[in-house]
Design a protein around this motif. Structure first.
Motif, PDB file in Angstrom:
ATOM      1  N   UNK A  50       0.826  -1.204   0.000  1.00 21.62           N
ATOM      2  CA  UNK A  50       0.000   0.000   0.000  1.00 21.62           C
ATOM      3  C   UNK A  50       0.856   1.248   0.000  1.00 21.62           C
ATOM      4  N   UNK A  51       0.858   1.956   1.100  1.00 21.28           N
ATOM      5  CA  UNK A  51       1.640   3.184   1.228  1.00 21.28           C
ATOM      6  C   UNK A  51       3.137   2.886   1.283  1.00 21.28           C
ATOM      7  N   UNK A  52       3.477   1.653   1.627  1.00 27.53           N
ATOM      8  CA  UNK A  52       4.873   1.237   1.614  1.00 27.53           C
ATOM      9  C   UNK A  52       5.636   1.504   2.900  1.00 27.53           C
ATOM     10  N   UNK A  53       4.934   1.695   4.001  1.00 25.52           N
ATOM     11  CA  UNK A  53       5.601   1.929   5.273  1.00 25.52           C
ATOM     12  C   UNK A  53       6.244   0.638   5.768  1.00 25.52           C
ATOM     13  N   UNK A  54       7.211   0.774   6.694  1.00 23.20           N
ATOM     14  CA  UNK A  54       7.874  -0.394   7.263  1.00 23.20           C
ATOM     15  C   UNK A  54       7.796  -0.348   8.787  1.00 23.20           C
ATOM     16  N   UNK A  55       8.459  -1.282   9.453  1.00 26.00           N
ATOM     17  CA  UNK A  55       8.355  -1.386  10.913  1.00 26.00           C
ATOM     18  C   UNK A  55       8.927  -0.167  11.631  1.00 26.00           C
ATOM     19  N   UNK A  56       9.962   0.439  11.075  1.00 26.90           N
ATOM     20  CA  UNK A  56      10.516   1.660  11.675  1.00 26.90           C
ATOM     21  C   UNK A  56       9.481   2.781  11.582  1.00 26.90           C
ATOM     22  N   UNK A  57       8.812   2.876  10.439  1.00 32.20           N
ATOM     23  CA  UNK A  57       7.749   3.873  10.278  1.00 32.20           C
ATOM     24  C   UNK A  57       6.641   3.651  11.306  1.00 32.20           C
ATOM     25  N   UNK A  58       6.326   2.392  11.579  1.00 31.46           N
ATOM     26  CA  UNK A  58       5.274   2.078  12.559  1.00 31.46           C
ATOM     27  C   UNK A  58       5.648   2.605  13.934  1.00 31.46           C
ATOM     28  N   UNK A  59       6.898   2.413  14.331  1.00 29.83           N
ATOM     29  CA  UNK A  59       7.353   2.912  15.629  1.00 29.83           C
ATOM     30  C   UNK A  59       7.303   4.436  15.678  1.00 29.83           C
ATOM     31  N   UNK A  60       7.778   5.078  14.629  1.00 33.97           N
ATOM     32  CA  UNK A  60       7.765   6.538  14.571  1.00 33.97           C
ATOM     33  C   UNK A  60       6.335   7.070  14.583  1.00 33.97           C
ATOM     34  N   UNK A  61       5.468   6.414  13.836  1.00 36.72           N
ATOM     35  CA  UNK A  61       4.072   6.840  13.771  1.00 36.72           C
ATOM     36  C   UNK A  61       3.373   6.644  15.112  1.00 36.72           C
ATOM     37  N   UNK A  62       3.620   5.529  15.775  1.00 33.89           N
ATOM     38  CA  UNK A  62       3.023   5.278  17.091  1.00 33.89           C
ATOM     39  C   UNK A  62       3.460   6.340  18.094  1.00 33.89           C
ATOM     40  N   UNK A  63       4.732   6.708  18.054  1.00 33.02           N
ATOM     41  CA  UNK A  63       5.245   7.751  18.953  1.00 33.02           C
ATOM     42  C   UNK A  63       4.605   9.102  18.644  1.00 33.02           C
ATOM     43  N   UNK A  64       4.506   9.422  17.370  1.00 28.35           N
ATOM     44  CA  UNK A  64       3.911  10.692  16.966  1.00 28.35           C
ATOM     45  C   UNK A  64       2.427  10.759  17.329  1.00 28.35           C
ATOM     46  N   UNK A  65       1.709   9.657  17.179  1.00 31.94           N
ATOM     47  CA  UNK A  65       0.283   9.611  17.536  1.00 31.94           C
ATOM     48  C   UNK A  65       0.116   9.800  19.039  1.00 31.94           C
ATOM     49  N   UNK A  66       0.995   9.198  19.815  1.00 33.42           N
ATOM     50  CA  UNK A  66       0.937   9.367  21.264  1.00 33.42           C
ATOM     51  C   UNK A  66       1.145  10.841  21.639  1.00 33.42           C
ATOM     52  N   UNK A  67       2.118  11.477  21.016  1.00 32.58           N
ATOM     53  CA  UNK A  67       2.391  12.891  21.313  1.00 32.58           C
ATOM     54  C   UNK A  67       1.240  13.793  20.884  1.00 32.58           C
ATOM     55  N   UNK A  68       0.695  13.542  19.710  1.00 30.33           N
ATOM     56  CA  UNK A  68      -0.336  14.438  19.146  1.00 30.33           C
ATOM     57  C   UNK A  68      -1.718  14.185  19.722  1.00 30.33           C
ATOM     58  N   UNK A  69      -2.088  12.912  19.859  1.00 35.23           N
ATOM     59  CA  UNK A  69      -3.455  12.560  20.237  1.00 35.23           C
ATOM     60  C   UNK A  69      -3.577  11.965  21.635  1.00 35.23           C
ATOM     61  N   UNK A  70      -2.444  11.685  22.275  1.00 34.83           N
ATOM     62  CA  UNK A  70      -2.490  11.070  23.595  1.00 34.83           C
ATOM     63  C   UNK A  70      -2.966   9.634  23.565  1.00 34.83           C
ATOM     64  N   UNK A  71      -2.793   8.980  22.427  1.00 33.64           N
ATOM     65  CA  UNK A  71      -3.213   7.585  22.251  1.00 33.64           C
ATOM     66  C   UNK A  71      -1.954   6.731  22.167  1.00 33.64           C
ATOM     67  N   UNK A  72      -1.826   5.814  23.107  1.00 35.28           N
ATOM     68  CA  UNK A  72      -0.636   4.966  23.170  1.00 35.28           C
ATOM     69  C   UNK A  72      -0.859   3.674  22.377  1.00 35.28           C
ATOM     70  N   UNK A  73       0.100   3.392  21.495  1.00 32.79           N
ATOM     71  CA  UNK A  73       0.124   2.136  20.745  1.00 32.79           C
ATOM     72  C   UNK A  73       1.482   1.519  21.037  1.00 32.79           C
ATOM     73  N   UNK A  74       1.501   0.389  21.730  1.00 30.06           N
ATOM     74  CA  UNK A  74       2.767  -0.224  22.115  1.00 30.06           C
ATOM     75  C   UNK A  74       3.188  -1.305  21.121  1.00 30.06           C
ATOM     76  N   UNK A  75       4.478  -1.531  21.046  1.00 33.46           N
ATOM     77  CA  UNK A  75       5.012  -2.540  20.135  1.00 33.46           C
ATOM     78  C   UNK A  75       4.510  -3.932  20.485  1.00 33.46           C
ATOM     79  N   UNK A  76       4.202  -4.158  21.753  1.00 29.67           N
ATOM     80  CA  UNK A  76       3.773  -5.485  22.187  1.00 29.67           C
ATOM     81  C   UNK A  76       2.267  -5.710  22.046  1.00 29.67           C
TER      82      UNK A  76
END
Length: 96
Positions: A44-70
């Motif tokens: 699809x958009x072509x994101x990878x696992x590093x992008x997922x970690x960066x995106x999860x961190x950014x979402x937590x900062x912006x929206x206060x929604x935590x998505x953990x790797x586990x």
């Protein structure tokens, strides 16, 4: 029956399109070209696992929604923009 997002969900999807492009510095991606039902990763958009970690961190900062790797739900959460928006919306409700 196929899920049809309401106006608030559509606004969040549009906001997340721009947020993903900005947060991940996807210079050659036009946010308006991101299909909300296309996969975010691989073909699809072509994101990878590093992008997922960066995106999860950014979402937590912006929206206060935590998505953990586990989190076992990560595949479902990051399936596409629509599923990510639904997850963020469900966990980012203002306190009443």
């Amino acid at each position: 029956m196929r899920y049809k997002p309401g106006p608030a969900a559509m606004d969040l999807e549009d906001e997340l399109k721009h947020f993903i492009v900005e947060a991940l510095m996807l210079e050659d991606v036009n946010p308006d070209d991101i299909d909300p039902e296309s996969p975010l990763f691989n073909e699809g958009l072509g994101l990878d696992s590093i992008d997922a970690l960066e995106l999860a961190t950014a979402i937590n900062k912006r929206y206060g929604v935590r998505i953990t790797a586990s989190d076992n739900s990560n595949n479902a959460i990051f399936r596409n923009l629509r599923s990510l928006a639904a997850y963020v919306a469900a966990r980012n409700k203002p306190a009443e």
